[in-house]
Write a protein that holds these residues in place. Structure first.
Motif, PDB file in Angstrom:
ATOM      1  N   ALA A 392      -1.747  10.236   3.598  1.00  0.00           N
ATOM      2  CA  ALA A 392      -2.248  11.544   3.165  1.00  0.00           C
ATOM      3  C   ALA A 392      -3.424  11.385   2.198  1.00  0.00           C
ATOM      4  O   ALA A 392      -4.438  12.087   2.314  1.00  0.00           O
ATOM      5  CB  ALA A 392      -1.115  12.337   2.519  1.00  0.00           C
ATOM      6  N   LEU A 393      -3.294  10.452   1.262  1.00  0.00           N
ATOM      7  CA  LEU A 393      -4.367  10.237   0.279  1.00  0.00           C
ATOM      8  C   LEU A 393      -5.644   9.711   0.937  1.00  0.00           C
ATOM      9  O   LEU A 393      -6.766  10.062   0.543  1.00  0.00           O
ATOM     10  CB  LEU A 393      -3.885   9.279  -0.812  1.00  0.00           C
ATOM     11  N   ASN A 394      -5.483   8.870   1.930  1.00  0.00           N
ATOM     12  CA  ASN A 394      -6.657   8.397   2.656  1.00  0.00           C
ATOM     13  C   ASN A 394      -7.389   9.560   3.330  1.00  0.00           C
ATOM     14  O   ASN A 394      -8.619   9.648   3.283  1.00  0.00           O
ATOM     15  CB  ASN A 394      -6.263   7.352   3.706  1.00  0.00           C
ATOM     16  N   TYR A 395      -6.621  10.446   3.963  1.00  0.00           N
ATOM     17  CA  TYR A 395      -7.237  11.595   4.632  1.00  0.00           C
ATOM     18  C   TYR A 395      -7.835  12.582   3.633  1.00  0.00           C
ATOM     19  O   TYR A 395      -8.772  13.314   3.948  1.00  0.00           O
ATOM     20  CB  TYR A 395      -6.226  12.300   5.527  1.00  0.00           C
ATOM     21  N   LEU A 396      -7.287  12.608   2.432  1.00  0.00           N
ATOM     22  CA  LEU A 396      -7.816  13.498   1.385  1.00  0.00           C
ATOM     23  C   LEU A 396      -8.975  12.842   0.622  1.00  0.00           C
ATOM     24  O   LEU A 396      -9.408  13.364  -0.415  1.00  0.00           O
ATOM     25  CB  LEU A 396      -6.689  13.868   0.412  1.00  0.00           C
ATOM     26  N   ASN A 397      -9.419  11.683   1.123  1.00  0.00           N
ATOM     27  CA  ASN A 397     -10.551  10.956   0.528  1.00  0.00           C
ATOM     28  C   ASN A 397     -10.267  10.529  -0.912  1.00  0.00           C
ATOM     29  O   ASN A 397     -11.111  10.640  -1.793  1.00  0.00           O
ATOM     30  CB  ASN A 397     -11.841  11.800   0.599  1.00  0.00           C
ATOM     31  N   ARG A 398      -9.032  10.022  -1.123  1.00  0.00           N
ATOM     32  CA  ARG A 398      -8.651   9.505  -2.431  1.00  0.00           C
ATOM     33  C   ARG A 398      -8.174   8.060  -2.234  1.00  0.00           C
ATOM     34  O   ARG A 398      -6.995   7.739  -2.416  1.00  0.00           O
ATOM     35  CB  ARG A 398      -7.552  10.373  -3.057  1.00  0.00           C
ATOM     36  N   PRO A 399      -9.107   7.163  -1.811  1.00  0.00           N
ATOM     37  CA  PRO A 399      -8.692   5.803  -1.431  1.00  0.00           C
ATOM     38  C   PRO A 399      -8.078   4.982  -2.555  1.00  0.00           C
ATOM     39  O   PRO A 399      -7.165   4.179  -2.313  1.00  0.00           O
ATOM     40  CB  PRO A 399      -9.997   5.176  -0.932  1.00  0.00           C
ATOM     41  N   LYS A 400      -8.570   5.148  -3.788  1.00  0.00           N
ATOM     42  CA  LYS A 400      -7.998   4.365  -4.895  1.00  0.00           C
ATOM     43  C   LYS A 400      -6.529   4.721  -5.130  1.00  0.00           C
ATOM     44  O   LYS A 400      -5.690   3.842  -5.363  1.00  0.00           O
ATOM     45  CB  LYS A 400      -8.817   4.586  -6.164  1.00  0.00           C
ATOM     46  N   ASP A 401      -6.240   6.014  -5.074  1.00  0.00           N
ATOM     47  CA  ASP A 401      -4.840   6.443  -5.230  1.00  0.00           C
ATOM     48  C   ASP A 401      -4.004   5.939  -4.048  1.00  0.00           C
ATOM     49  O   ASP A 401      -2.831   5.565  -4.215  1.00  0.00           O
ATOM     50  CB  ASP A 401      -4.758   7.964  -5.315  1.00  0.00           C
ATOM     51  N   ALA A 402      -4.627   5.948  -2.869  1.00  0.00           N
ATOM     52  CA  ALA A 402      -3.917   5.457  -1.687  1.00  0.00           C
ATOM     53  C   ALA A 402      -3.554   3.983  -1.859  1.00  0.00           C
ATOM     54  O   ALA A 402      -2.439   3.553  -1.539  1.00  0.00           O
ATOM     55  CB  ALA A 402      -4.766   5.650  -0.437  1.00  0.00           C
ATOM     56  N   ILE A 403      -4.526   3.183  -2.358  1.00  0.00           N
ATOM     57  CA  ILE A 403      -4.277   1.746  -2.575  1.00  0.00           C
ATOM     58  C   ILE A 403      -3.110   1.538  -3.536  1.00  0.00           C
ATOM     59  O   ILE A 403      -2.221   0.707  -3.297  1.00  0.00           O
ATOM     60  CB  ILE A 403      -5.564   1.066  -3.103  1.00  0.00           C
ATOM     61  N   ASN A 404      -3.108   2.290  -4.631  1.00  0.00           N
ATOM     62  CA  ASN A 404      -2.019   2.157  -5.618  1.00  0.00           C
ATOM     63  C   ASN A 404      -0.659   2.405  -4.977  1.00  0.00           C
ATOM     64  O   ASN A 404       0.307   1.660  -5.191  1.00  0.00           O
ATOM     65  CB  ASN A 404      -2.237   3.129  -6.778  1.00  0.00           C
ATOM     66  N   SER A 405      -0.583   3.462  -4.190  1.00  0.00           N
ATOM     67  CA  SER A 405       0.692   3.826  -3.561  1.00  0.00           C
ATOM     68  C   SER A 405       1.105   2.791  -2.520  1.00  0.00           C
ATOM     69  O   SER A 405       2.261   2.343  -2.483  1.00  0.00           O
ATOM     70  CB  SER A 405       0.578   5.210  -2.911  1.00  0.00           C
ATOM     71  N   LEU A 406       0.162   2.387  -1.682  1.00  0.00           N
ATOM     72  CA  LEU A 406       0.474   1.464  -0.594  1.00  0.00           C
ATOM     73  C   LEU A 406       0.868   0.075  -1.113  1.00  0.00           C
ATOM     74  O   LEU A 406       1.777  -0.567  -0.572  1.00  0.00           O
ATOM     75  CB  LEU A 406      -0.728   1.347   0.341  1.00  0.00           C
ATOM     76  N   GLU A 407       0.200  -0.405  -2.163  1.00  0.00           N
ATOM     77  CA  GLU A 407       0.507  -1.746  -2.675  1.00  0.00           C
ATOM     78  C   GLU A 407       1.873  -1.803  -3.363  1.00  0.00           C
ATOM     79  O   GLU A 407       2.519  -2.846  -3.384  1.00  0.00           O
ATOM     80  CB  GLU A 407      -0.611  -2.209  -3.619  1.00  0.00           C
ATOM     81  N   VAL A 408       2.295  -0.683  -3.913  1.00  0.00           N
ATOM     82  CA  VAL A 408       3.658  -0.629  -4.472  1.00  0.00           C
ATOM     83  C   VAL A 408       4.675  -0.588  -3.331  1.00  0.00           C
ATOM     84  O   VAL A 408       5.671  -1.311  -3.312  1.00  0.00           O
ATOM     85  CB  VAL A 408       3.836   0.611  -5.381  1.00  0.00           C
ATOM     86  N   GLY A 409       4.414   0.269  -2.356  1.00  0.00           N
ATOM     87  CA  GLY A 409       5.374   0.481  -1.274  1.00  0.00           C
ATOM     88  C   GLY A 409       5.586  -0.702  -0.366  1.00  0.00           C
ATOM     89  O   GLY A 409       6.702  -0.926   0.128  1.00  0.00           O
TER      90      GLY A 409
END
Length: 454
Positions: A392-409
């Motif tokens: 969702a964050l990637n599609y919302l153009n928030r890649p840094k937040d996406a990276i944070n979430s994905l690297e934890v998960g």
């Protein structure tokens, strides 16, 4: 045991000690012989025994009762109390001896017999228990039901059924007795006898809905579908307002190709206040399955759906509807039902996951982000929520937040290569968006390597 007897001290005093004329007693006068001292000691030991039993000090109670018996062993009540204390100490052999002595002294005392019966049951001495409970039957019919249970334990099924028949004739049909009766039929495999018993009951009491329903079930269980169907229709004739019968009728109608009647029965069952939610879920599942093959009846399903949402839809019912619309490809309708289901089962992870994935599938990325964030507060170790959040964050153009979430998960993944690949692809996408092409290539390569292995 059926009863627990508590004899008040005052009553015990009346039975144990001779009544005297208090007006003739001089309490200040010393006794002329030792009998007064003996009587005082007897009473003191006895009441001390009762006191010790009251505070659950059963061994002390036994000790005091034995002292009473040394003084005067003629009173049956001493052996009764002794037996009860031994039972509390789980010394059942000593309890049996004491209680048998009490019964020998007063053979027709219900309380003595009941305690002895309890002792035999504790020891699983069923044959001895039978003899005792037969004496108790004259005091209360409940003991007769105990007798049937004991015959069941000893494998004397014929005697057990005989007693159950007698009790049914005397007292009417009883649910607990029917449970025991069915256990006997199941243990002996005498399903024919069971059916004959129910047929006889229907003949004797043709207005009993419960008996009809049991007979329908037994016919169905024995593969006698035609008889079960005829019995269900007969019940509907006798009791047109019966709702429970439709749980069986709709299935028979479906098998007979009588679709209109089947749908009518399903509607009655689904709206019934007498039918539990679990049974309604099964009806609804059958309804959904039927409509998926016979789509000309979809409007009837829509009508039922409307009724259910107004009445008392359970989470499971709503999930059934959601899955039906999902199979049809109507994702927004499926999502609506999943959301209703989540309101009823707020911590159901499966429902929450399906909602988030549908939001992503429907390009509703704000909702997917919000729901996955809420989900992580409740389920912080579920990798799929981090993945959905990252997507969702990637599609919302928030890649840094996406990276944070994905690297934890990604650290929460356990033996799920497919999900791991999805994580790497989303991380590659996020790093590409931040112009970190080296990192993006690393995760792209990881994804390809895993794809090559699977």
């Amino acid at each position: 045991m059926k009863k627990q007897s508590y004899i008040l001290l005052i009553i015990l005093g009346i039975f144990l000690f001779p009544q005297v004329n208090t007006a003739q007693i001089d309490f200040d006068k010393k006794p002329d012989d030792d009998l007064g001292d003996v009587s005082d000691a007897y009473q003191e030991y006895f009441f001390e025994a009762l006191k010790q039993k009251g505070i659950e000090n059963y061994q002390r109670a036994v000790d005091n009762l034995l002292k009473c018996i040394e003084i005067d062993d003629s009173e049956a009540i001493l052996y009764f109390e002794l037996g009860k204390n031994y039972n509390n100490l789980k010394n059942f052999g000593a309890a049996e001896d004491a209680l048998k002595t009490a019964v020998n002294k007063i053979p027709d005392n219900e309380w003595f017999l009941d305690e002895l019966y309890s002792t035999y049951i504790h020891q699983k001495e069923y044959k001895k228990a039978i003899k005792t409970v037969r004496q108790l039957v004259k005091y209360h019919p409940d003991y007769k039901e105990d007798l049937a249970n004991i015959y069941m334990q000893t494998g004397d099924f014929k005697e057990a059924l005989k007693i159950l028949d007698e009790l049914d004739d005397e007292l009417g049909i009883n649910k607990d007795r029917d449970i025991l009766r069915n256990r006997i039929y199941n243990a002996t495999g005498r399903k024919k006898d069971q059916i004959e018993n129910l047929e006889d009951r229907v003949d004797k009491n043709p207005e009993s809905e419960d008996t009809y329903l049991r007979l329908i079930y037994r016919y169905s269980e024995s593969g006698e579908t035609k008889k079960a169907f005829e019995t269900a229709k007969k019940l509907l004739e006798v009791n047109p307002k019966s709702e429970l019968v439709h749980l069986a009728l709709y299935k028979f109608y479906l098998e007979a190709g009588q679709n209109e009647k089947a749908i009518q029965s399903m509607k009655i069952a689904l709206q019934s206040s007498q039918i539990n939610p679990e049974s309604k879920i099964k009806v609804l599942a059958d309804f959904v399955k039927f409509v998926s093959i016979n789509q000309q009846y979809e409007q009837d399903l829509v009508e039922v759906t409307s009724m259910l949402t107004k009445i008392e839809s359970s989470g499971k019912t709503l999930v059934e509807l959601a899955q039906y619309y999902l199979l049809k490809g109507e994702k927004q309708k499926a999502l609506n039902f999943y959301e209703q289901a989540l309101q009823k089962e707020e911590e159901n992870f499966g429902i929450l996951r399906n909602i988030i994935l549908l939001h992503i599938d429907l390009s509703q990325f704000d909702q997917a982000h919000q729901k996955s964030e809420e989900g992580l507060e409740v389920f912080p170790s579920q990798p799929v929520l981090y993945l959905a959040n990252g997507v969702a964050l990637n599609y919302l153009n928030r890649p840094k937040d996406a990276i944070n979430s994905l690297e934890v998960g990604v650290d929460y993944i356990i033996e799920d290569p497919k999900m791991e690949i999805d994580f790497y692809k989303q991380l590659a996408k996020a790093y590409t968006a931040t112009n970190n092409f080296s990192k993006a290539k690393t995760f792209t390569d990881k994804a390809k390597k895993l794809e090559g292995l699977n």
